[in-house]
Design a protein around this motif. Structure first.
Motif, mmCIF file in Angstrom:
data_model
loop_
_atom_site.group_PDB
_atom_site.id
_atom_site.type_symbol
_atom_site.label_atom_id
_atom_site.label_comp_id
_atom_site.label_asym_id
_atom_site.label_seq_id
_atom_site.Cartn_x
_atom_site.Cartn_y
_atom_site.Cartn_z
ATOM 1 N N VAL A 51 -24.025 -7.067 -10.684
ATOM 2 C CA VAL A 51 -24.178 -8.238 -9.878
ATOM 3 C C VAL A 51 -25.372 -9.260 -10.745
ATOM 4 O O VAL A 51 -25.117 -10.623 -10.993
ATOM 5 N N GLN A 52 -26.154 -8.417 -11.171
ATOM 6 C CA GLN A 52 -27.330 -9.355 -11.899
ATOM 7 C C GLN A 52 -26.935 -9.883 -13.055
ATOM 8 O O GLN A 52 -27.151 -10.921 -13.467
ATOM 9 N N GLN A 53 -26.195 -9.197 -13.862
ATOM 10 C CA GLN A 53 -25.466 -9.589 -15.036
ATOM 11 C C GLN A 53 -24.841 -10.759 -14.928
ATOM 12 O O GLN A 53 -24.729 -11.953 -15.612
ATOM 13 N N ASN A 54 -23.834 -10.772 -13.883
ATOM 14 C CA ASN A 54 -22.887 -11.970 -13.576
ATOM 15 C C ASN A 54 -23.481 -13.170 -12.879
ATOM 16 O O ASN A 54 -23.305 -14.061 -13.186
ATOM 17 N N LEU A 55 -24.569 -12.919 -12.256
ATOM 18 C CA LEU A 55 -25.431 -14.089 -11.640
ATOM 19 C C LEU A 55 -26.046 -14.761 -12.739
ATOM 20 O O LEU A 55 -26.355 -16.062 -12.679
ATOM 21 N N GLN A 56 -26.524 -13.948 -13.859
ATOM 22 C CA GLN A 56 -27.286 -14.516 -14.811
ATOM 23 C C GLN A 56 -26.329 -15.433 -15.868
ATOM 24 O O GLN A 56 -26.745 -16.515 -16.292
ATOM 25 N N GLU A 65 -35.485 -14.797 -7.857
ATOM 26 C CA GLU A 65 -35.474 -14.674 -6.400
ATOM 27 C C GLU A 65 -34.309 -15.354 -5.706
ATOM 28 O O GLU A 65 -33.706 -15.204 -4.881
ATOM 29 N N GLU A 66 -33.811 -16.732 -6.530
ATOM 30 C CA GLU A 66 -32.553 -17.111 -5.934
ATOM 31 C C GLU A 66 -31.231 -16.440 -6.485
ATOM 32 O O GLU A 66 -30.514 -16.326 -5.629
ATOM 33 N N HIS A 67 -31.295 -15.517 -7.518
ATOM 34 C CA HIS A 67 -30.359 -14.456 -7.847
ATOM 35 C C HIS A 67 -30.157 -13.587 -6.495
ATOM 36 O O HIS A 67 -29.296 -12.936 -6.128
ATOM 37 N N LEU A 72 -28.129 -10.747 -1.950
ATOM 38 C CA LEU A 72 -28.256 -10.406 -0.533
ATOM 39 C C LEU A 72 -27.214 -11.176 0.711
ATOM 40 O O LEU A 72 -26.537 -10.514 1.544
ATOM 41 N N GLY A 73 -26.982 -12.266 0.201
ATOM 42 C CA GLY A 73 -25.985 -13.008 0.927
ATOM 43 C C GLY A 73 -24.453 -12.382 0.680
ATOM 44 O O GLY A 73 -23.808 -12.493 1.491
ATOM 45 N N MET A 74 -24.278 -12.191 -0.480
ATOM 46 C CA MET A 74 -23.029 -11.533 -0.847
ATOM 47 C C MET A 74 -22.637 -10.232 -0.120
ATOM 48 O O MET A 74 -21.666 -10.171 0.381
#
Length: 312
Positions: A51-56, A65-67, A72-74
């Motif tokens: 998830v972190q890699q995809n959002l980056q 923090e926005e990521h 969390l919303g996902m």
């Protein structure tokens, strides 16, 4: 015998969980979804790295923090999505659909689906895509979609029955070309997910600025069937079971000035449309799946860039 018993036990367990969810008021599920999301993200850390890699990739300018807020919303969205599917057949009917959903572009969709010509609707792992076909069927527009059969035959039959309750029919992922050709020839509606990884030999197009492997068949159905094609998503607006069916764009291959007559151009068009919809509600996208696996070969990359220039 052991496999059959194992499959049936898993089926009963799933039915028990769904029954419990159906017994709970949606307000309770809504209140519980936030702490459950924090559990998945901060404690269990399921697919956190992916998830972190995809959002980056998708939002490189956003802060960590926005990521995290999107992640969390996902997870909250995924819990609500399951609850909505469980409650839909009991709470969303032809008599009350206006209380649960809105379709701003309904005249455009209805005009197309009543035209007698085939229709292709492309969506993605965004919003409550399972209820998209359910809602269209509720309005009297049966759809067909392609899906792999579940390994558990009991679960597969149960899920297929739910999907078909209002007229959402399933086609097998393999050996369904004749059925699809007949469907399009007869003016039917085909609903497809357009954001699935398709291997190294697929059509590579830009998604959030990075090449992504995409199935060629989605564009082939549009071009071979001369089918008007829409990019759409069912996004949650407000609380659970309140949706807006969004239409990003619609094209017709038979118009004189149609400029997306190749598989790469059409694939890039609908991928751009899906990206546009994801940006509207990034917390409702499945960042847990690896959309950007692999890389195109040097030759394919040069070809992709060359084809992308006219489309841009």
């Amino acid at each position: 015998m052991f496999q059959q018993l194992s499959d049936y036990s898993a089926y009963l367990a799933v039915r028990l969980v769904v029954g419990l969810v159906q017994a709970l008021p949606l307000k309770v599920v809504d209140d519980a979804s936030a702490p459950l999301a924090r559990l998945m993200w901060r404690v269990l850390r399921i697919r956190k790295k992916v998830v972190q890699q995809n959002l980056q990739i998708a939002f490189p300018q956003a802060s960590s923090e926005e990521h995290e807020q999107i992640a969390l919303g996902m997870w909250r969205h995924l819990f609500l999505m399951i609850a909505e599917i469980a409650h839909a057949s009991r709470k969303v009917h032809r008599t009350n659909w206006r209380e649960q959903s809105s379709i701003p572009d309904m005249p455009t969709l209805v005009r197309q689906m009543l035209s007698g010509r085939p229709t292709v609707i492309i969506s993605g792992h965004l919003g409550n895509f399972e209820l998209g076909g359910y809602l269209l069927g509720l309005h009297g527009f049966p759809t067909h979609t392609i899906a792999r059969k579940l390994d558990n035959p009991y679960l597969d039959r149960w899920v297929t029955e739910f999907r078909g309750k209002t007229g959402q029919h399933m086609l097998p992922k393999n050996d369904s070309s004749r059925q699809i050709a007949h469907l399009l020839e007869s003016g039917g509606t085909l609903v497809l997910l357009g954001d699935q990884y398709a291997g190294d030999t697929a059509c590579w197009v830009d998604f959030f600025g990075k090449p992504a492997s995409t199935h060629k068949a989605v564009a082939v159905f549009t071009l071979s069937g001369q089918a008007p094609t829409a990019i759409s998503a069912v996004l949650r607006k407000g609380g659970p079971l309140h949706f807006e069916m969004c239409l990003a764009d619609l094209v017709d291959p038979m118009v004189d000035d149609f400029q997306k007559g190749t598989i790469p151009a059409l694939t890039q068009w609908y991928t751009d449309g899906l990206e546009q919809l994801v940006r509207k509600a990034p917390e409702q996208y499945w960042w847990v799946h690896r959309r950007w696996k692999g890389t195109p070969t040097d030759r394919r990359e040069r070809r992709r860039k060359r084809r992308a220039k006219p489309a841009a």
